[in-house]
Design an enzyme around this catalytic site. Structure first.
Site, PDB file in Angstrom:
ATOM      1  N   GLU A  74     -36.311 -29.685 -40.335  1.00 52.03           N
ATOM      2  CA  GLU A  74     -36.851 -29.952 -39.007  1.00 52.03           C
ATOM      3  C   GLU A  74     -36.035 -29.269 -37.910  1.00 52.03           C
ATOM      4  OE1 GLU A  74     -39.253 -34.059 -39.579  1.00 52.03           O
ATOM      5  OE2 GLU A  74     -37.078 -34.284 -39.427  1.00 52.03           O
ATOM      6  N   HIS A  97     -33.026 -36.666 -33.610  1.00 47.93           N
ATOM      7  CA  HIS A  97     -34.335 -37.053 -34.169  1.00 47.93           C
ATOM      8  C   HIS A  97     -34.089 -38.107 -35.239  1.00 47.93           C
ATOM      9  CE1 HIS A  97     -38.126 -37.189 -36.135  1.00 47.93           C
ATOM     10  NE2 HIS A  97     -37.763 -36.458 -37.184  1.00 47.93           N
ATOM     11  N   HIS A  99     -35.852 -41.642 -37.589  1.00 46.43           N
ATOM     12  CA  HIS A  99     -37.016 -42.378 -38.069  1.00 46.43           C
ATOM     13  C   HIS A  99     -36.736 -43.869 -37.853  1.00 46.43           C
ATOM     14  CE1 HIS A  99     -38.021 -38.886 -41.103  1.00 46.43           C
ATOM     15  NE2 HIS A  99     -37.941 -38.482 -39.842  1.00 46.43           N
ATOM     16  N   TYR A 124     -32.925 -49.641 -17.371  1.00 46.11           N
ATOM     17  CA  TYR A 124     -32.208 -48.629 -18.141  1.00 46.11           C
ATOM     18  C   TYR A 124     -33.146 -47.758 -18.961  1.00 46.11           C
ATOM     19  CZ  TYR A 124     -27.684 -50.268 -16.684  1.00 46.11           C
ATOM     20  OH  TYR A 124     -26.593 -50.571 -15.933  1.00 46.11           O
ATOM     21  N   HIS A 164     -44.070 -40.878 -37.095  1.00 50.04           N
ATOM     22  CA  HIS A 164     -42.889 -40.118 -37.518  1.00 50.04           C
ATOM     23  C   HIS A 164     -41.605 -40.636 -36.863  1.00 50.04           C
ATOM     24  CE1 HIS A 164     -41.407 -35.748 -38.516  1.00 50.04           C
ATOM     25  NE2 HIS A 164     -40.441 -36.646 -38.685  1.00 50.04           N
TER      26      HIS A 164
END
Length: 215
Positions: A74, A97, A99, A124, A164
């Site tokens: 990725e 990134h 999951h 926030y 995802h």
């Protein structure tokens, strides 16, 4: 200690912390950070809980491997974020990134607003994440996902990939980590509050927070 050595160790510390707290699992997730002569990325198939600083992938700005283990498949998500943020004159020193469970859960809900997935529940969240678009689903590794990410990344530093998980950039690794964790916590709150009447921040409050965070 060189700046690159420090950054390699920081990536591994942040990754281990996220793994230990359940923000990622198995060999999912990837983290990258910018160097003066390229960028570092966690390797393919690696657990964020057991990274070796010396084995992180080092790439150039064409995505070619310079040193280290084979990069995450990725990598194009990260490269797209860096390039599009740069075109928008926005600082991007790192990309994360994950999951992460609650963010992924929100990404599969059928009735969220794809233009802005999570409501402004807390100050926030507004300051660290802002607007969160939903990127349409493509299979992991599909280059159409890279194109989809690029269409959003110039205007948003945080994206949610459908079915995802989140992709978040920041001016530094610490900033990217803070925003990623704020997103995950807000997703958790959002799911906890499902079915209940909630009081979100109003438009004026959101505008004031965004003005403050941009100064």
């Amino acid at each position: 200690m060189t700046a690159e050595t420090r950054l390699r160790e920081e990536i591994c510390r942040v990754a281990r912390s996220m793994f230990d707290r359940g923000l990622t699992h198995g060999s999912t997730g990837n983290i990258s950070a910018r160097l003066e002569d390229g960028w570092l990325l966690t390797p393919t198939g690696a657990s964020l809980g057991t990274l070796d600083p010396a084995r992180l992938s080092k790439l150039d700005w064409q995505g070619n491997l310079i040193a280290g283990d084979k990069p995450s498949k990725e990598s194009f998500l990260h490269l797209g974020m860096y390039e599009e943020r740069a075109r928008a004159n926005a600082a991007a020193g790192a990309v994360i990134h994950l999951h992460s469970t609650h963010s992924v859960a929100v990404s599969v809900l059928a009735d969220v607003d794809p233009a802005d997935v999570l409501p402004p529940i807390t100050a926030y969240y507004v300051m660290r994440v802002g607007t969160l678009p939903l990127v349409p689903y493509f299979a992991p590794g599909d280059m159409q996902l890279a194109d989809a990410v690029r269409r959003f990344a110039g205007r948003h530093h945080a994206l949610l990939l459908a079915n995802h998980g989140p992709v978040v950039s920041g001016s530094s690794l610490a900033a990217a980590a803070d925003a990623t964790e704020e997103l995950e916590e807000t997703a958790r709150l959002f799911l906890l509050l499902q079915g209940r009447r909630i009081r979100t921040l109003d438009a004026a409050q959101v505008a004031a927070l965004r003005a403050k965070s941009s100064t």
